[in-house]
Every structure is written in structure tokens, then in C-alpha cells.
Design an enzyme around this catalytic site. Structure first.
Site, PDB file in Angstrom:
ATOM      1  CD  GLU A  95      40.893  25.580  33.595  1.00  0.00           C
ATOM      2  OE1 GLU A  95      40.374  24.291  32.391  1.00  0.00           O
ATOM      3  OE2 GLU A  95      41.772  25.744  33.444  1.00  0.00           O
ATOM      4  CE  LYS A 289      42.157  21.541  30.652  1.00  0.00           C
ATOM      5  NZ  LYS A 289      41.851  22.921  31.114  1.00  0.00           N
ATOM      6  CG  ASP A 305      32.650  17.684  15.912  1.00  0.00           C
ATOM      7  OD1 ASP A 305      32.996  17.717  17.060  1.00  0.00           O
ATOM      8  OD2 ASP A 305      31.808  16.890  15.844  1.00  0.00           O
ATOM      9  CG  HIS A 402      43.920  28.242  38.758  1.00  0.00           C
ATOM     10  ND1 HIS A 402      43.232  27.628  37.639  1.00  0.00           N
ATOM     11  CD2 HIS A 402      43.210  27.556  39.459  1.00  0.00           C
ATOM     12  CE1 HIS A 402      42.189  27.293  37.193  1.00  0.00           C
ATOM     13  NE2 HIS A 402      42.133  26.848  38.036  1.00  0.00           N
TER      14      HIS A 402
HETATM   15  C1  MEV Z   1      44.784  24.788  33.797  1.00  0.00           C
HETATM   16  O1  MEV Z   1      44.037  24.604  32.534  1.00  0.00           O
HETATM   17  C2  MEV Z   1      46.271  25.151  32.189  1.00  0.00           C
HETATM   18  C3  MEV Z   1      47.368  24.292  32.055  1.00  0.00           C
HETATM   19  O2  MEV Z   1      47.965  23.303  33.129  1.00  0.00           O
HETATM   20  C4  MEV Z   1      48.248  24.794  31.261  1.00  0.00           C
HETATM   21  C5  MEV Z   1      49.716  24.427  31.053  1.00  0.00           C
HETATM   22  O3  MEV Z   1      49.982  24.070  32.423  1.00  0.00           O
HETATM   23  O4  MEV Z   1      50.390  25.039  30.723  1.00  0.00           O
HETATM   24  C6  MEV Z   1      47.707  25.530  32.874  1.00  0.00           C
END
Ligand code: MEV
Length: 447
Positions: A95, A289, A305, A402
């Protein structure tokens, strides 16, 4: 629609002995069976081979039916100040923005005292799940009489681990018949020191199970049915709420002023964002996530792992009966505090850690940490990643940073040349990146 689908339907018959075929034969079969339309398939798969080093054979021996190698970028996030020690953290991840965000957060906090991390427990868990339809009291009596024999039975397996300060810590008989008729467990706890311990735990459990079942057959107090202890399975648990690490940062709120926002406003909005993740599962999953972006990347780079880590951490996020944020934040007496406690079962010896040359060098970069040190580093990487994500979300929005990092992927999708990449990277330093904006600028350039 249906006819159309039928038109492309290929008749495929099952293959037997696939694993016995050579790598080339497997690719032949695949090319003819599933990839007949793709004339590049063989080239795509074979271009990642590494035949002149021992690496190819090593990879093929990791797993069955290897056709190729699946590369991920292996990068570095420097400037992680953890408990006053400076680390450069290796990360394996595809990513675009993750390593950049980790590096930024690491630098931000290294200027504000760094991260503090502490291991709160290292207990691992494994269970023998079995069925028993007789008198529970007799079973309990039998378990108490056999417990030392069970521990003796695993002595050859635990000898080396005990030398390193680990071993079987405890074993309990647990009555689960209220959940499921006739269901009991031997619930065991282990200390596995610097190894993740999965093989050690599973070997001990299988030996416990076998010894337990055999001993029941000759136990004089059991009647014929009670002798029938049915072992269903023996396996470690990836839920390790006793193997916990805590990571945190703190600073005066005034030190958080950012992009025209006062430190007070930033801290208040940050805390609010975390409260939302605490109460709203839809947000909590995405929030967590983002934490896993940092955690998985280091776990993968160090040969651990990541599926086990993922499963354990998400279960922990639901430990109070509702899925919630793993991180928390508060402002108290003008001080901002941001922290996380997570379960992490990691190893720095055994498994892939010494076998995969990149995992080995990742651990060298981290100055050959113990498992406890690695727990701290991984937790900090998760906390840093979450800080960077929430900081972007509550200020500029996530897309600005991003998409800047994603620019190269978009350019590659359009097969931009090196020269086009140079021109457009420079152009997008001062313009918002979006798929359509890149397409438009490329068209302009090409016409
Ligand atoms: C993207 O990989 C992760 C985010 O969505 C985490 C978040 O929203 O806190 C940017």
C-alpha cells in the site's frame, strides 16, 4: 447473459498427482487449462524466478506447488524512538502511503519524546478439546490423578524450552458442557520465550491428548462408556489475551499545533475521532485496519505469521462483546495521551525468521530483538500508523497524502514513460492527484 456465460465456459476435469509434476509441467497444465487465452501467462510467472541463487529452491521448499514468487516491496521507516532507543523499522507492504505515513509519524514523535512500550504478559494458550459423556466428578478426579503423568509425558519435548526459561506453565480441566453437551477441555498455558511457539505448543498438546486418552482406558473408577474419551482436536489458540503489549505516546497539547490548527483543537478533534471508533463498529473496523497496516507490514517483514496476529488482534478488539477501537486517546491537565494494548504472539527465533533471507536481515536491522522487544516495535508501528491516519483524516483528509503516494501506480496503469513520469510528478507537487486528473494531464502531454 446466461448464453454469453456458457460460451466462455471451459470443461475442466480434476487433475490427480498435480504436486508430483515439475514446476514447468505445472505451468504447462495451468497455461492450457485456465490461462489458454493469455499468451503472456508463462512469461509473467517465470519472470519472478530466481534460478541462479539458492533462493528459488528455498522458496519452493517453503510450500507445495510453488509456481513463482510473489514479491512485495520491502521498505524502511526510520526514526522510531522507542523507550529511548532509535530504530529503523523494516516493513513489507504494497500500500503506497503506509511506509511514508509511518516514517512521518515516527519523526513527529521522536521530536516529542518518542514512544513508550511495555510487555504486560507473554502467556500463550493451547487446548485439547474432547468429549466425555460420564460423571464429571469422576473426570475431575481422574484429571487430578493424571496431571503429573501428562507433564512427564511431554518432558522430552519441553527440555530445551525449559533451558531457555519456557515450558508448560499450567494445565486445567475445563467443563464446557453448558455450551455443548459432553464438551471438556484441557486448557494449557505456555511460555515460549523468543519463539512464536506454535510447533512446540501443538506437539505438547498432541502428546497430552494421547496420554490422557490412553490413561483413561485403564482408569479403574471409569465404567465402559467413561473410558471412551473422544479427543476431537489439539491445537494452540491464536487468541492470546495474556500475551499483551502496550504502546503509548504523550506530549503537551500545545506541541500538537498543526497546519493552522491549534494544539488544543487538534487534540480535542483527535480524541473525538477515537471516541467515534470506540462506539461505532463500522468506523472501528477501518480504524483498526489502519493500525494493522503498520502491524502486518513489520510482522511480515520479520517472517512472523500475520494471519495469527490478525485473528488474535481482531478477537481482542471484540473482547468486551462489541467490536471497538484498539487505540484510545485522552487529554488530561493539558497533556495529550494516545495508547494501545494489543495481544501479539511473535517469534524472533525459529519458523521463517532465520530461513527467509529478508526476514533475517529485517531482524538484523532491528538489532536482533528478543520476542518481547519485537512485540514493542510492532505495537509502536501500529500506533504510529494509526496516529498518521487519524491525523490526516481530521485535518487534510486522507486522499491528499494517499493519492500523492498513489500517483506512481496510476502512471504505471497508463504505462507512462520515464519522461512522462518526471513531468507529471513535478506537475502534481502543486496539484491534487486523482485518476481523472492524471489521465487528463497525460493526454495533454501525449498530444
Ligand atoms: C487505509 O489503508 C487505512 C485508513 O482507512 C485507516 C483509517 O481510516 O483510520 C486510512
Amino acid at each position: 447473459m446466461y448464453l454469453c456465460a456458457l460460451k466462455f465456459h471451459i470443461m475442466i476435469t480434476p487433475i490427480s498427482g498435480f504436486s508430483k509434476l515439475s514446476k514447468e509441467e505445472k505451468i504447462d497444465w495451468l497455461s492450457q487449462t485456465y490461462l489458454a487465452h493469455n499468451t503472456n501467462a508463462r512469461k509473467i510467472l517465470t519472470q519472478y524466478w530466481n534460478p541462479d541463487s539458492g533462493l528459488q529452491q528455498l522458496h519452493e521448499e517453503f510450500t507445495e506447488n510453488t509456481l513463482s514468487n510473489y514479491y512485495l516491496p520491502f521498505g524502511l521507516a526510520p526514526n522510531f524512538l522507542i523507550n529511548d532507543r532509535l530504530y529503523a523499522v523494516p516493513m513489507a507492504i504494497e500500500e503506497s502511503s503506509v511506509i511514508a505515513a509511518a516514517s512521518k509519524a515516527a519523526k513527529f514523535w521522536s521530536d516529542r519524546g518518542g514512544f513508550k512500550a511495555e510487555v504486560l504478559g507473554t502467556e500463550k494458550i493451547g487446548q485439547v478439546h474432547f468429549m466425555y459423556s460420564g460423571d464429571g466428578k469422576k473426570l475431575e478426579h481422574f484429571f487430578n490423578s493424571i496431571k503429573s503423568t501428562l507433564l512427564e509425558a511431554v518432558a522430552p519435548l519441553t527440555k530445551n524450552m525449559e533451558k531457555r526459561g519456557g515450558g508448560v506453565m499450567n494445565m486445567e480441566l475445563r467443563d464446557k458442557t453448558k455450551l455443548l453437551d459432553n464438551y471438556y477441555q484441557l486448557h494449557c498455558t505456555f511460555e515460549t520465550k523468543d519463539s512464536m511457539g506454535a510447533n512446540f505448543i501443538n506437539s505438547c498438546l498432541e502428546r497430552f491428548a494421547e496420554t490422557f486418552r490412553e490413561a483413561a482406558k485403564s482408569h479403574e473408577a471409569f465404567n465402559a462408556t467413561e473410558k471412551e474419551i473422544e479427543i476431537v482436536m489439539s491445537i494452540l489458540s491464536n487468541y492470546v489475551p495474556g500475551c499483551i503489549v502496550k504502546a503509548e505516546v504523550s506530549c503537551p497539547v500545545t506541541a500538537l499545533a498543526d497546519q493552522g490548527m491549534s494544539g488544543e483543537d487538534f487534540a480535542a478533534k483527535f480524541v473525538r475521532a477515537l471516541k467515534i471508533a470506540e462506539v461505532e463498529p463500522y468506523r472501528a473496523v477501518t480504524h483498526n485496519k489502519g493500525i494493522m497496516n503498520g502491524i502486518d507490514a513489520v510482522v511480515l517483514a520479520t517472517g512472523n505469521d500475520f494471519r495469527a496476529v490478525e485473528a488474535g488482534i481482531h478477537a481482542y478488539a471484540s473482547k468486551d462483546g462489541k467490536y471497538s477501537s484498539l487505540t484510545h486517546a485522552e487529554v488530561h491537565d493539558g497533556q495529550f495521551r494516545f495508547w494501545m494494548e494489543i495481544p501479539l504472539a511473535l517469534g524472533t527465533v525459529g519458523g521463517l525468521t532465520a530461513l527467509h533471507p529478508l526476514s533475517k536481515i529485517a531482524l538484523e536491522i532491528l538489532q536482533k530483538p528478543s520476542a518481547e522487544e519485537l512485540m514493542k516495535i510492532v505495537a509502536v508501528a501500529g500506533l504510529a500508523q494509526n496516529f498518521a491516519a487519524v491525523k490526516s483524516l481530521i485535518t487534510t483528509g486522507i486522499q491528499q497524502g494517499h493519492m500523492k503516494m498513489h500517483l506512481m501506480n496510476i502512471l504505471n496503469q497508463f504505462q507512462a514513460t520515464t519522461q512522462e513520469k518526471e513531468v507529471l510528478t513535478s506537475y502534481f507537487k502543486n496539484h491534487n492527484v486523482s485518476h481523472s486528473a492524471v489521465e487528463q494531464q497525460l493526454e495533454k502531454l501525449r498530444s
